[in-house]
Scaffold this motif. Sequence first.
Motif, PDB file in Angstrom:
ATOM      1  N   ARG A  75      58.230   2.646 -13.860  1.00 19.79           N
ATOM      2  CA  ARG A  75      59.016   1.533 -14.388  1.00 19.79           C
ATOM      3  C   ARG A  75      59.818   0.821 -13.310  1.00 19.79           C
ATOM      4  NH1 ARG A  75      62.160   4.702 -19.011  1.00 19.79           N
ATOM      5  NH2 ARG A  75      62.388   6.080 -17.192  1.00 19.79           N
ATOM      6  N   MET A  76      59.974   1.452 -12.161  1.00 22.16           N
ATOM      7  CA  MET A  76      60.719   0.838 -11.064  1.00 22.16           C
ATOM      8  C   MET A  76      59.829   0.016 -10.138  1.00 22.16           C
ATOM      9  SD  MET A  76      63.755   1.718 -11.704  1.00 22.16           S
ATOM     10  CE  MET A  76      64.540   1.223 -10.178  1.00 22.16           C
ATOM     11  N   ILE A  77      58.529  -0.029 -10.402  1.00 18.45           N
ATOM     12  CA  ILE A  77      57.602  -0.812  -9.582  1.00 18.45           C
ATOM     13  C   ILE A  77      57.560  -2.252 -10.124  1.00 18.45           C
ATOM     14  CG2 ILE A  77      55.233  -1.024  -8.765  1.00 18.45           C
ATOM     15  CD1 ILE A  77      54.934   1.966  -9.122  1.00 18.45           C
ATOM     16  N   ILE A  78      57.694  -3.195  -9.245  1.00 21.73           N
ATOM     17  CA  ILE A  78      57.726  -4.614  -9.614  1.00 21.73           C
ATOM     18  C   ILE A  78      56.498  -5.295  -9.023  1.00 21.73           C
ATOM     19  CG2 ILE A  78      59.001  -6.777  -9.430  1.00 21.73           C
ATOM     20  CD1 ILE A  78      61.549  -5.196  -9.237  1.00 21.73           C
ATOM     21  N   LEU A  79      55.777  -6.015  -9.881  1.00 20.16           N
ATOM     22  CA  LEU A  79      54.617  -6.799  -9.459  1.00 20.16           C
ATOM     23  C   LEU A  79      54.982  -8.277  -9.552  1.00 20.16           C
ATOM     24  CD1 LEU A  79      51.623  -7.015  -8.644  1.00 20.16           C
ATOM     25  CD2 LEU A  79      51.054  -6.978 -11.081  1.00 20.16           C
ATOM     26  N   VAL A  80      54.897  -8.968  -8.439  1.00 20.55           N
ATOM     27  CA  VAL A  80      55.257 -10.383  -8.356  1.00 20.55           C
ATOM     28  C   VAL A  80      53.997 -11.189  -8.093  1.00 20.55           C
ATOM     29  CG1 VAL A  80      56.650 -12.112  -7.171  1.00 20.55           C
ATOM     30  CG2 VAL A  80      57.548  -9.798  -7.506  1.00 20.55           C
ATOM     31  N   ARG A  81      53.775 -12.198  -8.930  1.00 20.68           N
ATOM     32  CA  ARG A  81      52.620 -13.088  -8.780  1.00 20.68           C
ATOM     33  C   ARG A  81      53.147 -14.485  -8.471  1.00 20.68           C
ATOM     34  NH1 ARG A  81      49.510 -16.529 -12.207  1.00 20.68           N
ATOM     35  NH2 ARG A  81      47.290 -16.601 -11.631  1.00 20.68           N
ATOM     36  N   ARG A  82      52.709 -15.010  -7.357  1.00 16.98           N
ATOM     37  CA  ARG A  82      53.185 -16.302  -6.898  1.00 16.98           C
ATOM     38  C   ARG A  82      52.005 -17.258  -6.784  1.00 16.98           C
ATOM     39  NH1 ARG A  82      57.723 -17.917  -3.869  1.00 16.98           N
ATOM     40  NH2 ARG A  82      57.782 -20.193  -3.930  1.00 16.98           N
ATOM     41  N   VAL A  83      52.095 -18.401  -7.450  1.00 11.88           N
ATOM     42  CA  VAL A  83      51.048 -19.425  -7.388  1.00 11.88           C
ATOM     43  C   VAL A  83      51.690 -20.743  -7.005  1.00 11.88           C
ATOM     44  CG1 VAL A  83      49.579 -18.278  -9.079  1.00 11.88           C
ATOM     45  CG2 VAL A  83      51.273 -19.923  -9.855  1.00 11.88           C
ATOM     46  N   ARG A  84      50.863 -21.632  -6.557  1.00 13.69           N
ATOM     47  CA  ARG A  84      51.323 -22.969  -6.191  1.00 13.69           C
ATOM     48  C   ARG A  84      50.878 -23.939  -7.279  1.00 13.69           C
ATOM     49  NH1 ARG A  84      53.059 -25.272  -1.497  1.00 13.69           N
ATOM     50  NH2 ARG A  84      52.808 -27.521  -1.294  1.00 13.69           N
ATOM     51  N   VAL A  85      51.842 -24.549  -7.957  1.00 17.44           N
ATOM     52  CA  VAL A  85      51.562 -25.456  -9.060  1.00 17.44           C
ATOM     53  C   VAL A  85      51.326 -26.859  -8.498  1.00 17.44           C
ATOM     54  CG1 VAL A  85      52.412 -26.390 -11.231  1.00 17.44           C
ATOM     55  CG2 VAL A  85      52.992 -24.053 -10.570  1.00 17.44           C
ATOM     56  N   ARG A  86      50.209 -27.451  -8.900  1.00 24.28           N
ATOM     57  CA  ARG A  86      49.908 -28.804  -8.456  1.00 24.28           C
ATOM     58  C   ARG A  86      50.658 -29.824  -9.306  1.00 24.28           C
ATOM     59  NH1 ARG A  86      43.323 -28.807  -7.516  1.00 24.28           N
ATOM     60  NH2 ARG A  86      43.284 -27.224  -5.857  1.00 24.28           N
ATOM     61  N   PRO A  87      51.211 -30.854  -8.722  1.00 27.52           N
ATOM     62  CA  PRO A  87      51.940 -31.848  -9.525  1.00 27.52           C
ATOM     63  C   PRO A  87      50.970 -32.720 -10.334  1.00 27.52           C
ATOM     64  CG  PRO A  87      51.839 -32.506  -7.218  1.00 27.52           C
ATOM     65  CD  PRO A  87      51.274 -31.117  -7.275  1.00 27.52           C
ATOM     66  N   THR A  88      51.467 -33.248 -11.468  1.00 24.52           N
ATOM     67  CA  THR A  88      50.662 -34.131 -12.325  1.00 24.52           C
ATOM     68  C   THR A  88      50.450 -35.481 -11.642  1.00 24.52           C
ATOM     69  OG1 THR A  88      51.635 -33.047 -14.244  1.00 24.52           O
ATOM     70  CG2 THR A  88      50.515 -35.156 -14.612  1.00 24.52           C
ATOM     71  N   LEU A  89      49.206 -35.994 -11.675  1.00 27.62           N
ATOM     72  CA  LEU A  89      48.880 -37.264 -11.039  1.00 27.62           C
ATOM     73  C   LEU A  89      49.255 -38.408 -11.970  1.00 27.62           C
ATOM     74  CD1 LEU A  89      45.392 -36.394  -9.505  1.00 27.62           C
ATOM     75  CD2 LEU A  89      47.634 -36.320  -8.419  1.00 27.62           C
ATOM     76  N   ILE A  90      50.079 -39.324 -11.514  1.00 25.96           N
ATOM     77  CA  ILE A  90      50.535 -40.483 -12.293  1.00 25.96           C
ATOM     78  C   ILE A  90      50.182 -41.736 -11.508  1.00 25.96           C
ATOM     79  CG2 ILE A  90      52.516 -41.641 -13.315  1.00 25.96           C
ATOM     80  CD1 ILE A  90      53.882 -38.930 -13.536  1.00 25.96           C
ATOM     81  N   PHE A  91      49.382 -42.629 -12.156  1.00 26.74           N
ATOM     82  CA  PHE A  91      48.994 -43.895 -11.529  1.00 26.74           C
ATOM     83  C   PHE A  91      49.952 -44.985 -11.991  1.00 26.74           C
ATOM     84  CE2 PHE A  91      45.113 -41.397 -11.691  1.00 26.74           C
ATOM     85  CZ  PHE A  91      44.654 -41.509 -10.396  1.00 26.74           C
ATOM     86  N   GLN A  92      50.377 -45.792 -11.078  1.00 25.69           N
ATOM     87  CA  GLN A  92      51.236 -46.935 -11.370  1.00 25.69           C
ATOM     88  C   GLN A  92      50.556 -48.201 -10.867  1.00 25.69           C
ATOM     89  OE1 GLN A  92      55.049 -46.249  -9.654  1.00 25.69           O
ATOM     90  NE2 GLN A  92      55.560 -44.528 -11.001  1.00 25.69           N
ATOM     91  N   GLY A  93      50.526 -49.261 -11.723  1.00 23.91           N
ATOM     92  CA  GLY A  93      49.886 -50.526 -11.352  1.00 23.91           C
ATOM     93  C   GLY A  93      49.065 -51.088 -12.503  1.00 23.91           C
TER      94      GLY A  93
END
Length: 331
Positions: free
Chosen positions: A262-280
């Motif tokens: 119970r003292m073992i910690i599992l950390v998962r780290r990911v890189r979230v891509r930002p949402t693409l927003i077009f303007q014009g």
Amino acid sequence: MTALSNSNARPRRSPFHAVGMAILFAALLAASSARPDEPASDSIGVIYGEAISVTGPMSFDVVNGQAKTVLRSGSDVRIKSGAARIDLVEGGRISICGPAHLSLLKSGGSLTIALDTGTVHAHIEHGLPLTIYTPLIQAQTVAIGDGPRDALVGFDSSGAMCIRANLGAIRVEQQLTGQSVLIPQDGDIFLFNGQLEHLRTSAGHCACELQVAKATPPPQPIISQPEIADLPPSKDEPIYQVFMPPLIYDAKAKVQPEIDPRMIILVRRVRVRPTLIFQGRVEGVAVAEVTPRPVPTPAASANGAKPGASGGDSFVNRVRTFVRKLWPSGS
């Protein structure tokens, strides 16, 4: 007479009985006054260092939340690199400059160091006889009066032996031949192949400074707040990290305690891509437009016919042309 003899015998036994009770009471008092926290007779001292390994008899002591290794008689110490320090229980310290390998033995209130490789620099205030053994040489520190002793014994990279007496004297003996020599205070000698016949002045050939400051213990990892470095932008896959509690070693336990899952910690780290927003503005393919021809008005048609009629297509001209066809000019 019998009554008189009995009355005299009792007073004669009472002093011996009182003395025996006093001796027994003093023994019990001495035994009870012994402190339980006194170091064991075979305890040598606490060792500090980073790249060290200890085998053989030892114990662990926790002081201010820090675990310390206490060397006991028969401990085998190996210094892989750097230096280590031993704080003796009787006072004083021993510095070891690596790479080094040595064993320590304590018997009858005297300390013996079996030095295989490396350099040992010992500083002893009082009361502890010290002898350093090498494969061929035995070096024993000799105090001047009741003063402290400071001695250095070691080997250089070529295997030659150097001995220096900073405080007090050192008695050096060849173990095979029994030949001995006394090195006075401030004496510094150099030996080749363990032969006393070839000793000469070393002039500071070996050096191993005493470490006075205590080694700083390595920082303990914080389990509740793990620090994770920022991921490089080129890696998009998730990264998993496992944080475990520190291992615990109990010298008295036959079976070491296991880690609580119970003292073992599992950390998962990911890189979230930002949402693409077009303007014009989005524009399609341009279509060519067909412009219709303008319809002429009646006034414009009448105005356009008048110049043509006046130009040579009038009624008079047509009659004149018809008459000329009927009567040619030759008839």
